[in-house]
Scaffold this motif. Structure first.
Motif, short mmCIF file in Angstrom:
data_model
loop_
_atom_site.label_atom_id
_atom_site.label_comp_id
_atom_site.label_asym_id
_atom_site.label_seq_id
_atom_site.Cartn_x
_atom_site.Cartn_y
_atom_site.Cartn_z
N ASN A 1 -30.32 23.03 22.48
CA ASN A 1 -31.35 23.90 23.06
C ASN A 1 -31.91 24.87 22.03
O ASN A 1 -33.11 25.18 22.03
CB ASN A 1 -30.76 24.69 24.24
CG ASN A 1 -30.39 23.79 25.40
OD1 ASN A 1 -30.93 22.70 25.55
ND2 ASN A 1 -29.45 24.24 26.22
N PHE A 2 -31.04 25.35 21.14
CA PHE A 2 -31.50 26.29 20.11
C PHE A 2 -32.38 25.57 19.08
O PHE A 2 -33.34 26.16 18.56
CB PHE A 2 -30.30 26.93 19.42
CG PHE A 2 -29.51 27.83 20.32
CD1 PHE A 2 -29.84 29.17 20.45
CD2 PHE A 2 -28.44 27.35 21.05
CE1 PHE A 2 -29.11 30.01 21.28
CE2 PHE A 2 -27.70 28.18 21.88
CZ PHE A 2 -28.04 29.51 22.01
N VAL A 3 -32.08 24.32 18.80
CA VAL A 3 -32.92 23.56 17.87
C VAL A 3 -34.30 23.34 18.47
O VAL A 3 -35.33 23.49 17.79
CB VAL A 3 -32.25 22.22 17.53
CG1 VAL A 3 -33.13 21.38 16.62
CG2 VAL A 3 -30.88 22.45 16.89
N GLN A 4 -34.35 22.98 19.76
CA GLN A 4 -35.64 22.79 20.42
C GLN A 4 -36.43 24.09 20.48
O GLN A 4 -37.66 24.09 20.26
CB GLN A 4 -35.42 22.25 21.84
CG GLN A 4 -34.84 20.86 21.90
CD GLN A 4 -34.77 20.35 23.32
OE1 GLN A 4 -35.69 20.53 24.12
NE2 GLN A 4 -33.65 19.71 23.67
N ALA A 5 -35.75 25.19 20.77
CA ALA A 5 -36.43 26.49 20.82
C ALA A 5 -36.99 26.85 19.45
O ALA A 5 -38.10 27.39 19.34
CB ALA A 5 -35.48 27.56 21.33
N TRP A 6 -36.23 26.58 18.41
CA TRP A 6 -36.68 26.88 17.03
C TRP A 6 -37.95 26.09 16.70
O TRP A 6 -38.89 26.62 16.11
CB TRP A 6 -35.55 26.51 16.07
CG TRP A 6 -35.85 26.80 14.63
CD1 TRP A 6 -36.60 26.02 13.77
CD2 TRP A 6 -35.40 27.91 13.86
NE1 TRP A 6 -36.64 26.57 12.53
CE2 TRP A 6 -35.92 27.75 12.55
CE3 TRP A 6 -34.62 29.02 14.13
CZ2 TRP A 6 -35.67 28.66 11.53
CZ3 TRP A 6 -34.36 29.93 13.12
CH2 TRP A 6 -34.88 29.75 11.84
N GLN A 7 -37.99 24.83 17.11
CA GLN A 7 -39.13 23.99 16.77
C GLN A 7 -40.34 24.27 17.65
O GLN A 7 -41.47 24.36 17.16
CB GLN A 7 -38.72 22.52 16.89
CG GLN A 7 -37.63 22.10 15.90
CD GLN A 7 -37.12 20.70 16.17
OE1 GLN A 7 -37.40 20.09 17.20
NE2 GLN A 7 -36.34 20.17 15.22
N VAL B 1 -44.56 29.55 25.83
CA VAL B 1 -44.80 28.12 25.85
C VAL B 1 -43.88 27.42 26.85
O VAL B 1 -44.18 26.31 27.32
CB VAL B 1 -44.63 27.53 24.43
CG1 VAL B 1 -43.17 27.55 24.02
CG2 VAL B 1 -45.20 26.13 24.35
N PHE B 2 -42.76 28.05 27.20
CA PHE B 2 -41.82 27.44 28.13
C PHE B 2 -42.22 27.62 29.59
O PHE B 2 -41.62 27.02 30.47
CB PHE B 2 -40.42 28.03 27.92
CG PHE B 2 -39.91 27.87 26.52
CD1 PHE B 2 -39.60 26.63 26.00
CD2 PHE B 2 -39.75 28.97 25.70
CE1 PHE B 2 -39.14 26.48 24.70
CE2 PHE B 2 -39.29 28.85 24.41
CZ PHE B 2 -38.98 27.60 23.91
N GLN B 3 -43.22 28.47 29.84
CA GLN B 3 -43.65 28.73 31.21
C GLN B 3 -44.77 27.75 31.57
O GLN B 3 -45.90 27.88 31.11
CB GLN B 3 -44.14 30.17 31.36
CG GLN B 3 -43.16 31.22 30.88
CD GLN B 3 -41.91 31.26 31.71
OE1 GLN B 3 -41.93 31.03 32.92
NE2 GLN B 3 -40.78 31.56 31.07
N GLY B 4 -44.46 26.75 32.38
CA GLY B 4 -45.46 25.79 32.82
C GLY B 4 -46.03 26.15 34.17
O GLY B 4 -45.59 27.10 34.85
N GLN B 5 -47.05 25.41 34.59
CA GLN B 5 -47.67 25.70 35.88
C GLN B 5 -46.77 25.33 37.04
O GLN B 5 -46.75 25.99 38.07
CB GLN B 5 -49.00 24.95 36.00
CG GLN B 5 -49.77 25.24 37.28
CD GLN B 5 -51.12 24.54 37.33
OE1 GLN B 5 -51.46 23.80 36.40
NE2 GLN B 5 -51.87 24.75 38.39
N TYR B 6 -46.00 24.28 36.88
CA TYR B 6 -45.17 23.80 37.97
C TYR B 6 -43.67 23.86 37.68
O TYR B 6 -42.86 23.71 38.58
CB TYR B 6 -45.55 22.34 38.32
CG TYR B 6 -46.98 22.18 38.73
CD1 TYR B 6 -47.42 22.59 39.99
CD2 TYR B 6 -47.91 21.64 37.85
CE1 TYR B 6 -48.74 22.46 40.36
CE2 TYR B 6 -49.24 21.48 38.22
CZ TYR B 6 -49.66 21.91 39.48
OH TYR B 6 -50.97 21.78 39.86
#
Length: 293
Positions: free
Chosen positions: A74-80, A249-254
């Motif tokens: 999860n930290f790698v994805q957040a970093w990228q 960026v992690f907040q989507g519409q749905y």
């Protein structure tokens, strides 16, 4: 036993009684502090647990169970996904410059107001600035956005200036109140020795402001680091975005990717914790120096 020895014994008993009374445990205060600590530790633990879980583990249990297995990815994805190094550098640049500019400008302006409060103009300026504390930012948000665009300040430099200006009201109130407690005789003695106003401020007053500098610096640092609304409406270039904007960026519409989002929150929180660990001795020593002087 003579009277002198009896007096010594009684004084020793009184001292022991006072010592026991001073070191008596206040259980109500202890419980209150423990409850207040839990209000911070429990959400922090929950954030850590969610950041280490996978998406399929969130719907299982109460949410407070320690994940098994632990998803460090999860930290790698957040970093990228947030381009963390770029966002971190932007946030650090804005925060550090805002703190330095705030300390310099607010302390100088507060010194001028505190030492000239008997004059009507300076008194008017002081209360005029205090009124800004009662004006919410959303009310002046649109004019600020328009002006920053006209003057080409829709960038990091514009944010630094805005954090300094919008912090004037509270910072000047804190500085002015503290300056009134500093004896003016110190300045008068320096002026008798031929010191100018600038020399009096930088060599006498500013060192005495260390406790208040620490307070204002911490408040400004936390505000500039965690602020979301002002960078959102002021910054126009994607490469200039700060950490709170990058995490959006992690907040989507749905849906919302909670696991990666909480991992990014912990990564954004870590620099402030590191700064506090290394600076708390300086803050405490500043408070002690100010109280001794």
């Amino acid at each position: 036993m003579n009277n002198s020895s009896y007096g010594i014994t009684s004084r020793m008993h009184l001292r022991k009684k006072k010592f026991r009374k001073m070191h008596h445990t206040n259980w109500w205060l202890t419980i209150f502090v423990a409850v207040c600590s839990l209000t911070i530790l429990v959400p922090l633990y929950f954030a850590v647990v969610v950041a280490l879980k996978g998406p399929d583990q969130l719907s299982k249990g109460t949410g407070f169970e320690w994940p098994n297995p632990v998803h460090w990815g999860n930290f790698v994805q957040a970093w990228q996904r947030t381009n963390f190094p770029s966002a971190l550098m932007n946030t650090a640049l804005i925060t550090v410059c805002s703190v330095i500019l705030t300390l310099l400008t607010s302390s100088i302006l507060a010194f001028a107001l505190a030492r000239n409060m008997h004059r009507p103009f300076f008194k008017f300026v002081y209360y005029y600035m205090l009124l800004a504390m009662f004006i919410p930012f959303p009310i002046v948000m649109l004019p600020v956005v328009k002006e920053t665009g006209l003057f080409g300040l829709d960038n990091q430099a514009g944010l630094i200036i805005l954090y300094t200006l919008f912090g004037f009201s509270m910072n000047i109130f804190l500085y002015t109140t503290y300056l009134r407690s500093i004896p003016i005789e110190l300045e008068e003695a320096a002026r008798v020795d031929g010191a100018s106003t600038w020399r009096v401020f930088w060599q006498i007053i500013f060192p005495l402001l260390m406790p208040m500098n620490a307070t204002v610096g911490i408040l400004t640092c936390v505000w500039a680091w965690n602020d979301f609304i002002m960078p959102l409406v002021v910054l126009t270039k994607p490469e200039a975005r700060t950490l709170p904007l990058a995490q959006y960026v992690f907040q989507g519409q749905y849906n919302t990717d909670y696991t990666v989002a909480f991992a990014s929150y912990l990564m954004a929180m870590a620099p402030l914790l590191i700064v506090y660990v290394f600076s708390q001795r300086w803050v405490i020593s500043g408070v002690v120096r100010g109280s001794v002087k």
